[in-house]
Enzyme design. Structure first.
Site, PDB file in Angstrom:
ATOM      1  N   LYS A 111       5.415  -5.502   3.642  1.00  0.00           N
ATOM      2  CA  LYS A 111       3.909  -5.461   3.891  1.00  0.00           C
ATOM      3  C   LYS A 111       3.725  -6.828   4.845  1.00  0.00           C
ATOM      4  CE  LYS A 111       0.395  -2.976   2.975  1.00  0.00           C
ATOM      5  NZ  LYS A 111       0.243  -1.417   3.055  1.00  0.00           N
TER       6      LYS A 111
HETATM    7  P1  NAD Z   1      -9.646   1.581   6.495  1.00  0.00           P
HETATM    8  O1  NAD Z   1     -10.066  -0.058   6.903  1.00  0.00           O
HETATM    9  O2  NAD Z   1      -9.901   2.374   7.446  1.00  0.00           O
HETATM   10  O3  NAD Z   1     -11.188   1.996   5.450  1.00  0.00           O
HETATM   11  C1  NAD Z   1     -11.358   1.102   4.315  1.00  0.00           C
HETATM   12  C2  NAD Z   1     -12.523   1.640   3.750  1.00  0.00           C
HETATM   13  O4  NAD Z   1     -13.091   1.158   2.555  1.00  0.00           O
HETATM   14  C3  NAD Z   1     -13.876   1.569   4.749  1.00  0.00           C
HETATM   15  O5  NAD Z   1     -14.807   2.560   4.618  1.00  0.00           O
HETATM   16  C4  NAD Z   1     -14.589   0.167   4.063  1.00  0.00           C
HETATM   17  O6  NAD Z   1     -15.885   0.233   4.338  1.00  0.00           O
HETATM   18  C5  NAD Z   1     -14.292   0.423   2.692  1.00  0.00           C
HETATM   19  N1  NAD Z   1     -14.330  -0.667   1.640  1.00  0.00           N
HETATM   20  C6  NAD Z   1     -13.785  -1.856   2.132  1.00  0.00           C
HETATM   21  N2  NAD Z   1     -14.049  -2.690   1.176  1.00  0.00           N
HETATM   22  C7  NAD Z   1     -15.027  -1.982   0.112  1.00  0.00           C
HETATM   23  C8  NAD Z   1     -15.614  -2.301  -1.150  1.00  0.00           C
HETATM   24  N3  NAD Z   1     -15.518  -3.539  -1.596  1.00  0.00           N
HETATM   25  N4  NAD Z   1     -16.359  -1.249  -1.772  1.00  0.00           N
HETATM   26  C9  NAD Z   1     -16.463  -0.050  -1.326  1.00  0.00           C
HETATM   27  N5  NAD Z   1     -15.690   0.139  -0.009  1.00  0.00           N
HETATM   28  C10 NAD Z   1     -14.787  -0.645   0.731  1.00  0.00           C
HETATM   29  O7  NAD Z   1      -8.787   1.451   5.451  1.00  0.00           O
HETATM   30  P2  NAD Z   1      -7.805   2.662   4.941  1.00  0.00           P
HETATM   31  O8  NAD Z   1      -6.507   2.685   6.007  1.00  0.00           O
HETATM   32  O9  NAD Z   1      -8.399   3.944   4.859  1.00  0.00           O
HETATM   33  O10 NAD Z   1      -7.142   2.144   3.682  1.00  0.00           O
HETATM   34  C11 NAD Z   1      -7.882   2.222   2.555  1.00  0.00           C
HETATM   35  C12 NAD Z   1      -6.882   1.966   1.374  1.00  0.00           C
HETATM   36  O11 NAD Z   1      -5.614   3.081   1.477  1.00  0.00           O
HETATM   37  C13 NAD Z   1      -6.304   0.656   1.442  1.00  0.00           C
HETATM   38  O12 NAD Z   1      -5.897   0.321  -0.101  1.00  0.00           O
HETATM   39  C14 NAD Z   1      -4.877   0.973   1.949  1.00  0.00           C
HETATM   40  O13 NAD Z   1      -3.739  -0.007   1.625  1.00  0.00           O
HETATM   41  C15 NAD Z   1      -4.529   2.448   1.373  1.00  0.00           C
HETATM   42  N6  NAD Z   1      -3.610   3.165   2.140  1.00  0.00           N
HETATM   43  C16 NAD Z   1      -3.840   3.495   3.615  1.00  0.00           C
HETATM   44  C17 NAD Z   1      -3.005   4.459   4.158  1.00  0.00           C
HETATM   45  C18 NAD Z   1      -3.365   4.770   5.652  1.00  0.00           C
HETATM   46  O14 NAD Z   1      -2.473   5.470   6.028  1.00  0.00           O
HETATM   47  N7  NAD Z   1      -4.354   4.255   6.199  1.00  0.00           N
HETATM   48  C19 NAD Z   1      -1.740   4.620   3.618  1.00  0.00           C
HETATM   49  C20 NAD Z   1      -1.653   4.353   2.232  1.00  0.00           C
HETATM   50  C21 NAD Z   1      -2.587   3.463   1.616  1.00  0.00           C
END
Ligand code: NAD
Length: 423
Positions: A111
């Site tokens: 990461k």
């Molecule tokens: P992103 O940046 O596209 O979206 C994040 C979302 O969370 C946004 O809507 C943001 O407004 C919201 N957010 C941020 N801080 C917040 C808070 N304090 N309270 C409530 N909402 C909040 O990110 P993503 O890619 O959707 O990733 C989200 C989670 O999923 C992370 O933990 C990431 O590690 C995990 N993840 C993502 C992927 C992927 O393929 N994108 C894969 C596995 C895990």
């Protein structure tokens, strides 16, 4: 006063460690193997100079942690956020090792992260930051070494810059060095929806397991980025009723359900705040939305949302973790005692890395699959992983989270023993 978790509970690395300790103990892992798997194999801290648009020079702190390459090259996203820390990146790298092993794809875990606020930076500043970070890591990354992907605060464009910078340093176009790229640069069809689709596949399996019907099943989702919005959209199309949504600005709860494509248009195309969505129902904090009446709750935003202090308020029958580390280890027992069927992050959000693996395979073959082919293979991988974890949990009388860790740690430990220790 909002009930905030203790500082210990907030440390995601301690959360990752605590589950590892339990699983390792239950597996009876030998001491040497335990030590090997407990610590990351490499941790790199970078101080990244970037010329800002106003002419000033700023130095950003970034990290790349390679937890394991036992089962294959390191794999894991790059996060751009103001609160990135080495402990967080270390936890996320460790989870990647277990996640890749749960879905049985030939990767280790890694990461990266940079302490910055991408919302306050221009496109040019973000490009220079990404390129310098990649250039500093040019000897560490690679299709056979360590393969980044997007995470919070980064996306397809960031990956395009990483791919280009790496390719310039290595004097050859190397598409397989990153995943989550634009389709035009060797990205995979279906990658954008993959994590959300994986969440839905796990929820479908959990419903079937609990004898529940999909039609009208009430779902609350925290986070409306890549994971949350895609899960909401796909699940609504499949018959679920999405009744709660939240992003960083706040949450909305509407028992009548949301028209998800319209909410996506409001937030993504019109760039308006989610909380101002017309007819969105009751406004509340982003955290409170998790504790509203529903059948399925999907934390898909950030870490440490469900804690010892608030876990008793979860009302759902199923919790599927789209985010990494949304539940602290102290909350696990409370969630179990309530009888919530938990799909832990290393299984629930593994659809993303699975299609990243497909992207890497396609890049290396130079031969690209139809979207239906990608989705069919993803379904197969996720269903097998779900079954493996749930069967393990039942057989060994542990919860699904510990079962997922045990399945993963056992696979990595077996590979490690076969390879032996080079010394
Ligand atoms: P992103 O940046 O596209 O979206 C994040 C979302 O969370 C946004 O809507 C943001 O407004 C919201 N957010 C941020 N801080 C917040 C808070 N304090 N309270 C409530 N909402 C909040 O990110 P993503 O890619 O959707 O990733 C989200 C989670 O999923 C992370 O933990 C990431 O590690 C995990 N993840 C993502 C992927 C992927 O393929 N994108 C894969 C596995 C895990």
């Amino acid at each position: 006063m909002p009930q905030l978790p203790t500082p210990e509970e907030m440390n995601v690395y301690q959360n990752a460690e605590a589950r590892f300790e339990v699983a390792a103990q239950k597996l009876g892992l030998e001491q040497g193997i335990y030590k090997y798997l407990k610590y990351p194999s490499k941790e790199i801290t970078l101080y990244i100079p970037v010329g800002l648009d106003n002419g000033a020079l700023e130095v950003f702190t970034g990290y790349r942690v390679l937890h394991s390459t036992v089962r294959g090259p390191g794999k894991g996203g790059i996060r751009f956020a103001p609160d990135v820390s080495l402990d967080e990146v270390r936890a996320l790298a460790t989870w990647m090792t277990w996640k890749c092993a749960v879905v049985d794809i030939p990767f280790g875990g890694a990461k990266g992260g940079i302490i910055c606020d991408p919302r306050k930076m221009s496109r040019g500043e973000l490009e220079r930051l990404t390129r310098r970070y990649t250039a500093e890591l040019a000897d560490w990354l690679g299709p056979e070494r360590d393969i980044p992907a997007p995470d919070v605060g980064t996306g397809e464009q960031t990956m395009a810059w990483v791919m280009d910078t790496y390719s310039m340093h290595h004097r050859q176009a190397t598409t397989a060095v990153v995943t989550g790229k634009p389709i035009e640069l060797g990205g995979s069809r279906g990658r954008r929806e993959a994590t959300g689709r994986g969440v839905m596949i796990c929820c479908d399996k959990a419903l079937a397991k609990l004898g529940m019907k999909k039609e009208g099943t009430r779902v609350v989702i925290q986070g409306f980025g890549n994971v949350g919005s895609m899960a909401a959209d796909l699940m609504q199309k499949a018959g679920y009723k999405i009744i709660g949504l939240a992003d960083i600005g706040g949450g909305l709860y509407n028992e009548n359900g949301f028209d998800v494509p319209k909410v996506i248009d409001w937030v993504s195309t019109q760039k308006k705040p989610l909380e101002d969505y017309p007819g969105g129902g009751t406004k509340m904090t982003a955290r409170d939305v998790l504790f509203q009446p529903c059948d399925v709750v999907i934390p898909a935003a950030i870490e440490n949302q469900i804690t010892e202090k608030n876990a008793s308020q979860v009302q759902a029958k199923i919790m599927c973790e789209g985010a990494n580390g949304p539940t602290t280890w102290q909350a696990d027992a409370i969630i179990d005692a309530k009888g919530v069927f938990t799909i832990p992050d290393i299984l629930g959000n593994a659809g993303g890395v699975t299609v990243s693996y497909f992207e890497w395979v396609q890049d290396r073959q130079g031969f690209f699959w139809r979207e239906s082919e990608v989705n069919e293979r993803l379904l197969d991988v996720m269903e097998n992983a779900f079954d493996a974890v749930v069967q393990y949990a039942e057989m060994h009388k542990v919860n699904n989270r510990i079962a997922a860790y045990m399945v993963a740690i056992d696979r990595v430990a077996k590979a490690l023993k076969m390879r032996g220790i080079y010394a």
